[in-house]
Scaffold this active site. Sequence first.
Site, mmCIF file in Angstrom:
data_model
loop_
_atom_site.group_PDB
_atom_site.id
_atom_site.type_symbol
_atom_site.label_atom_id
_atom_site.label_comp_id
_atom_site.label_asym_id
_atom_site.label_seq_id
_atom_site.Cartn_x
_atom_site.Cartn_y
_atom_site.Cartn_z
ATOM 1 N N ASN A 35 0.790 -1.236 0.000
ATOM 2 C CA ASN A 35 0.000 0.000 0.000
ATOM 3 C C ASN A 35 0.816 1.278 0.000
ATOM 4 O O ASN A 35 0.247 2.365 0.005
ATOM 5 C CB ASN A 35 -0.938 0.018 1.206
ATOM 6 N N GLU B 185 -3.089 -0.634 -7.671
ATOM 7 C CA GLU B 185 -4.459 -0.802 -7.166
ATOM 8 C C GLU B 185 -5.082 0.588 -7.074
ATOM 9 O O GLU B 185 -6.210 0.830 -7.479
ATOM 10 C CB GLU B 185 -4.388 -1.451 -5.784
ATOM 11 N N TRP C 74 -9.414 -8.664 12.398
ATOM 12 C CA TRP C 74 -8.767 -8.245 11.152
ATOM 13 C C TRP C 74 -7.251 -8.272 11.328
ATOM 14 O O TRP C 74 -6.544 -8.918 10.583
ATOM 15 C CB TRP C 74 -9.235 -6.833 10.742
ATOM 16 N N ARG D 239 -14.488 -3.802 6.768
ATOM 17 C CA ARG D 239 -14.047 -5.042 6.126
ATOM 18 C C ARG D 239 -15.262 -5.884 5.728
ATOM 19 O O ARG D 239 -16.376 -5.634 6.182
ATOM 20 C CB ARG D 239 -13.184 -5.873 7.102
ATOM 21 N N ASP E 269 -7.443 -12.130 -4.045
ATOM 22 C CA ASP E 269 -7.309 -11.028 -3.089
ATOM 23 C C ASP E 269 -7.490 -11.548 -1.653
ATOM 24 O O ASP E 269 -6.745 -11.179 -0.746
ATOM 25 C CB ASP E 269 -8.374 -9.972 -3.428
ATOM 26 N N HIS F 249 -1.116 1.597 9.610
ATOM 27 C CA HIS F 249 -2.231 1.704 8.645
ATOM 28 C C HIS F 249 -2.869 3.066 8.870
ATOM 29 O O HIS F 249 -2.174 4.075 8.817
ATOM 30 C CB HIS F 249 -3.206 0.538 8.874
ATOM 31 N N SER G 227 3.106 -2.212 5.033
ATOM 32 C CA SER G 227 4.176 -3.210 5.136
ATOM 33 C C SER G 227 5.506 -2.659 4.630
ATOM 34 O O SER G 227 6.542 -2.779 5.297
ATOM 35 C CB SER G 227 3.799 -4.473 4.354
HETATM 36 O O1 SFD Z 1 -5.441 -4.834 3.230
HETATM 37 C C1 SFD Z 1 6.830 -9.745 19.868
HETATM 38 N N1 SFD Z 1 -1.155 -4.457 6.247
HETATM 39 C C2 SFD Z 1 -0.981 -4.058 4.911
HETATM 40 N N2 SFD Z 1 0.145 -3.525 4.408
HETATM 41 C C3 SFD Z 1 0.344 -3.399 3.048
HETATM 42 O O2 SFD Z 1 1.391 -2.916 2.594
HETATM 43 N N3 SFD Z 1 -0.633 -3.848 2.173
HETATM 44 C C4 SFD Z 1 -1.817 -4.374 2.600
HETATM 45 O O3 SFD Z 1 -2.619 -4.847 1.810
HETATM 46 C C5 SFD Z 1 -2.070 -4.338 4.034
HETATM 47 N N4 SFD Z 1 -3.315 -4.774 4.570
HETATM 48 C C6 SFD Z 1 -3.211 -5.636 5.662
HETATM 49 C C7 SFD Z 1 -2.155 -5.435 6.570
HETATM 50 C C8 SFD Z 1 -2.094 -6.263 7.715
HETATM 51 C C9 SFD Z 1 -3.070 -7.273 7.899
HETATM 52 C C10 SFD Z 1 -3.009 -8.111 9.118
HETATM 53 C C11 SFD Z 1 -4.069 -7.483 6.948
HETATM 54 C C12 SFD Z 1 -4.140 -6.671 5.830
HETATM 55 C C13 SFD Z 1 -5.074 -8.571 7.109
HETATM 56 C C14 SFD Z 1 -0.342 -3.790 7.279
HETATM 57 C C15 SFD Z 1 1.058 -4.359 7.481
HETATM 58 O O4 SFD Z 1 1.017 -5.720 7.649
HETATM 59 C C16 SFD Z 1 1.676 -3.659 8.700
HETATM 60 O O5 SFD Z 1 1.712 -2.290 8.390
HETATM 61 C C17 SFD Z 1 3.098 -4.110 9.072
HETATM 62 O O6 SFD Z 1 3.166 -5.512 9.174
HETATM 63 C C18 SFD Z 1 3.541 -3.483 10.394
HETATM 64 O O7 SFD Z 1 4.855 -3.898 10.685
HETATM 65 P P1 SFD Z 1 5.421 -4.045 12.196
HETATM 66 O O8 SFD Z 1 6.776 -4.605 12.088
HETATM 67 O O9 SFD Z 1 5.202 -2.784 12.934
HETATM 68 O O10 SFD Z 1 4.426 -5.132 12.876
HETATM 69 P P2 SFD Z 1 4.326 -6.709 12.569
HETATM 70 O O11 SFD Z 1 4.692 -7.006 11.166
HETATM 71 O O12 SFD Z 1 2.958 -7.118 12.979
HETATM 72 O O13 SFD Z 1 5.411 -7.362 13.533
HETATM 73 C C19 SFD Z 1 5.307 -7.374 14.939
HETATM 74 C C20 SFD Z 1 6.324 -8.368 15.462
HETATM 75 O O14 SFD Z 1 6.459 -8.277 16.876
HETATM 76 C C21 SFD Z 1 6.451 -9.581 17.434
HETATM 77 N N5 SFD Z 1 6.033 -9.438 18.822
HETATM 78 N N6 SFD Z 1 8.087 -10.236 19.909
HETATM 79 C C22 SFD Z 1 8.625 -10.466 21.125
HETATM 80 N N7 SFD Z 1 7.964 -10.214 22.297
HETATM 81 C C23 SFD Z 1 6.688 -9.718 22.288
HETATM 82 N N8 SFD Z 1 6.052 -9.474 23.446
HETATM 83 C C24 SFD Z 1 6.076 -9.461 21.028
HETATM 84 N N9 SFD Z 1 4.848 -8.996 20.659
HETATM 85 C C25 SFD Z 1 4.846 -8.989 19.311
HETATM 86 C C26 SFD Z 1 5.506 -10.360 16.523
HETATM 87 O O15 SFD Z 1 5.659 -11.753 16.636
HETATM 88 C C27 SFD Z 1 5.957 -9.830 15.165
HETATM 89 O O16 SFD Z 1 7.112 -10.503 14.739
HETATM 90 S S1 SFD Z 1 -4.756 -4.021 4.164
HETATM 91 O O17 SFD Z 1 -5.578 -3.949 5.343
HETATM 92 O O18 SFD Z 1 -4.477 -2.728 3.688
HETATM 93 P P1 AMP Z 2 -7.860 -1.456 2.894
HETATM 94 O O1 AMP Z 2 -8.130 -2.725 2.165
HETATM 95 O O2 AMP Z 2 -9.099 -0.764 3.367
HETATM 96 O O3 AMP Z 2 -6.827 -1.611 3.966
HETATM 97 O O4 AMP Z 2 -7.235 -0.440 1.850
HETATM 98 C C1 AMP Z 2 -6.050 -0.624 1.163
HETATM 99 C C2 AMP Z 2 -5.575 0.726 0.693
HETATM 100 O O5 AMP Z 2 -6.586 1.378 -0.075
HETATM 101 C C3 AMP Z 2 -5.244 1.695 1.810
HETATM 102 O O6 AMP Z 2 -4.179 2.490 1.337
HETATM 103 C C4 AMP Z 2 -6.501 2.508 1.967
HETATM 104 O O7 AMP Z 2 -6.253 3.787 2.517
HETATM 105 C C5 AMP Z 2 -6.988 2.611 0.515
HETATM 106 N N1 AMP Z 2 -8.461 2.688 0.375
HETATM 107 C C6 AMP Z 2 -9.364 1.732 0.724
HETATM 108 N N2 AMP Z 2 -10.614 2.117 0.412
HETATM 109 C C7 AMP Z 2 -10.521 3.330 -0.142
HETATM 110 C C8 AMP Z 2 -11.461 4.260 -0.674
HETATM 111 N N3 AMP Z 2 -12.762 4.002 -0.690
HETATM 112 N N4 AMP Z 2 -10.985 5.428 -1.155
HETATM 113 C C9 AMP Z 2 -9.657 5.705 -1.130
HETATM 114 N N5 AMP Z 2 -8.720 4.878 -0.655
HETATM 115 C C10 AMP Z 2 -9.137 3.709 -0.166
#
Ligand code: SFD
Ligand code: AMP
Length: 629
Positions: free
Chosen positions: A64, A128, A222, A253, A355, A392, A439
Site C-alpha cells: 500500500n 491498485e 482483522w 471489512r 485477493d 495503517h 508493510s
Molecule cells: O489490506 C513480539 N497491512 C498491509 N500492508 C500493506 O502494505 N498492504 C496491505 O494490503 C495491508 N493490509 C493488511 C495489513 C495487515 C493485515 C493483518 C491485513 C491486511 C489482514 C499492514 C502491514 O502488515 C503492517 O503495516 C506491518 O506488518 C507493520 O509492521 P510491524 O513490524 O510494525 O508489525 P508486525 O509485522 O505485525 O510485527 C510485529 C512483530 O512483533 C512480534 N512481537 N516479539 C517479542 N515479544 C513480544 N512481546 C512481542 N509482541 C509482538 C511479533 O511476533 C511480530 O514478529 S490491508 O488492510 O491494507
Molecule cells: P484497505 O483494504 O481498506 O486496507 O485499503 C487498502 C488501501 O486502499 C489503503 O491504502 C486505503 O487507505 C486505501 N483505500 C481503501 N478504500 C478506499 C477508498 N474508498 N478510497 C480511497 N482509498 C481507499
Amino acid sequence: MDLNQFETVIIETDLLILGGGMAACGAAFEAAYWAKKHNMKVTLVDKAAMERSGAVAMGLSAINLYLGLKDGKNTVEDYVNYVKTDLMGIARDDLVANIARHVDSTVHLFEKWGLPIWKDENGKYIHEGRWQIMIHGESYKNIVSEAAKNALKELGSNGQYFERIFITEPILDGDRCIGAAGFSVRDNNFYIFKAKAVLDVMGGAVHIFRPRSVGEGLGRSWYPPFNSGAGAYFTMKAGAEMTCQEVRFVPVRFKDSYGPVGAWFLLFKSKATNARGEDYMVKRASELKKWAPYGTALPTPANLRNYLMLLELEEGNGPIYMRTDDAIKELVANMPDEKDAKRKLKELESEAWEDFLDMTVSQALNWAAHNIMPEENPSEIAACEPYFISSHSGASGAWISGPKDLASDEYFWGYDNMTTIQGLFAAGDASGASSHKFSSGSFTEGRIAAKSAIAFCVDNIQEVAISQETIEELKENILRPLATFEQHKDYANDEDVNPNFIKPKMFMFRLQKIMDEYAGGANVGFKTSKPLLEKGLEFLQYMKEDAVKLAASDLNELMRCWENIHRMWQAESHIRTMLFREETRWPGYYFRTDFPEIKEEWKCFANCRWNPETGEWENYKREIIEMNK
Ligand code: SFD
Ligand code: AMP
C-alpha cells in the site's frame, strides 16, 4: 511447575531488535550492513517464528505504499499531504516524508528477493490505487524474513536471532534503556538481553476492544490477535513520551471474516451501498462539509467514509453491501466483444478470490460457505472493532525524533526514530504520528531506525551493566503468574474458577467489556463521553489491582497473562488521551457525544507519558510543525 527449574540466560549485544515483523526484518537487514562496518553485534528476538510472525503472517495482496518517484507522477510532498488529510490534520510531516522518500528502494528489494509484483504488458507495476501496487503475496513474510535472517547470518557470531521468546519488560539505567527481559514459550528459560541500543518493533494491539466475533469465532480479528500491545507497553513502561494514543483504527471489512476492501474500492471501482442500493457517499455528501477542510478533500478520509456508513446503520438502513456484482458487470461491459468479455470475467473472478486467498483465507471460506459468487452476489461489509496500529490508518505509538534535515528543532533530538528515552528506538506500529506506512513503509522505517541505532551504539561504546538484584526482581515478577497458579490450584475443582486468582482469558474478557461499553467500542456505535470514559477508567484501576493475581498453568498461559497486561496499559493510555482531547476529530473512529465537533484549538498532538518515578500519567499538547523543505 517448579520455578526453580527456570534457568536465567543472559545475552549481551550491541543492538537489540525486539520483534520479528516487517519493521524488524527491515531493521535486521539494514543493521547488518552498518554493524559489519563498525564490528557491532545485532540480536533479534521474536515471540513467534519469523517466517510467519506478525501482521503479514497470512500474506498480503497489495503493497500500500509505493511512490514510484522515478516515474515522476508522485512527489514526497503529495504523500505527506495525503496522509495528513486522511488523519484530519494530525501527522508528523518529517516522519511521513522520511519513510516516503526511501520506500521505493525497499519495494525494489522485495522484488529482487522473489516477491511477485503484478505487471502490465510494458513491465510496469499494476497499481491498485495511486499509492498501492498489487502483489501475489501469500509468501510475502517468508520472503522478507529469509532476507533478514540471511543478513544476520552474514554477520557470523555478531548476528543472531531468537524465536519463541516473549519480551515483557524494558530494563533501564536512569533515563537510558539498556535491555529487555522475557521468557521462552517453549522451555524453562528466563532471558535477560543486555544492549547498548534497543529497537522496539513489537507491532500493534488487537483484542483490547471486544471483538465482533465472540464465542463462535473467538480470536478471529482483522489484525493478528498475537499483536497484543507489547510495542506500546515497552515504551510506556520505560517512561517514553507517547503520541496519538487516542487515534485507534476502525477498518471497514467484509463482514465476519474481515476480508480487505481496498482492491474492491480502488482496483475494481466498486461502490458500497445501504440495503436500498443507495450510495451513502453520494447521499450524505453534505455531511462531509462539517468536517472541512478534511471532509471536502479527496480521497475522503477513511474515518469519514466509516462515519457516513455508521449514520446509515443508525437510521436502520443496513445491511451495508459491497456491490461486487455491479462492479464486475461494469468492468466486463466495457469489453469490445463477447470473447474478450468472457475472458475478462474469468480474470476478474480469479483476481477477486486471490485477493482473499493472499491475505485473509477465511474470507474465501466464508464466501464458499455462503454460496457467494462475487460476480453474482453483493457481500456484506461492516466496521470492525477498534485496533491500535499506526502503520495503517491509526496513529498511536511512541513520540520519536525525526530526521535532522526535515525535522524542526522541537522534533529532533539527535538520532532518527529515538524515543524520549536514550537508546530506545521505535518503528512500524510501535512509533506514532506517521500513519500509512503499511508493510513496505514499516520495513523502511525499521531500516531508518536500525541505521540510527547503530550510530547510537558507536557513539556510546561503553559497556552497560544490569545488577543481579534487578535480574532477580524481574524474574520473580515475570514468572509470578506461574507461582500463583501453583500455590492455589488445588483450592477449587475447576482450574478457571478460583477466588485466589484470575486466568488470562477471563481477564481479557473483562478488559474487552470495559473498553467496548465505556470507551466507544463497536457495540455502542463507537460513541463515548466524559462520564463514560471516567467510569471505564475507574473499572480499569480495579483491573490493575487484580492483575497481580493473574495465574498461568503453563508457559503458553504465562504469555497470555503478559499479553493482557500489555493490553491493559494500552487501554489506559487510550482512555486517558480520549478524555484529554475535548473534541470529535475522527467521527468514524470514535465520537465524543459531549464534544461532537472538530475544534481548531485541538489541531495539535495529544501526547502522554507514564512517569516511572511517580507512577502517574501526564497528558499534554504538542504543536504541529511543518517539515523543513
Ligand atoms: O489490506 C513480539 N497491512 C498491509 N500492508 C500493506 O502494505 N498492504 C496491505 O494490503 C495491508 N493490509 C493488511 C495489513 C495487515 C493485515 C493483518 C491485513 C491486511 C489482514 C499492514 C502491514 O502488515 C503492517 O503495516 C506491518 O506488518 C507493520 O509492521 P510491524 O513490524 O510494525 O508489525 P508486525 O509485522 O505485525 O510485527 C510485529 C512483530 O512483533 C512480534 N512481537 N516479539 C517479542 N515479544 C513480544 N512481546 C512481542 N509482541 C509482538 C511479533 O511476533 C511480530 O514478529 S490491508 O488492510 O491494507
Ligand atoms: P484497505 O483494504 O481498506 O486496507 O485499503 C487498502 C488501501 O486502499 C489503503 O491504502 C486505503 O487507505 C486505501 N483505500 C481503501 N478504500 C478506499 C477508498 N474508498 N478510497 C480511497 N482509498 C481507499
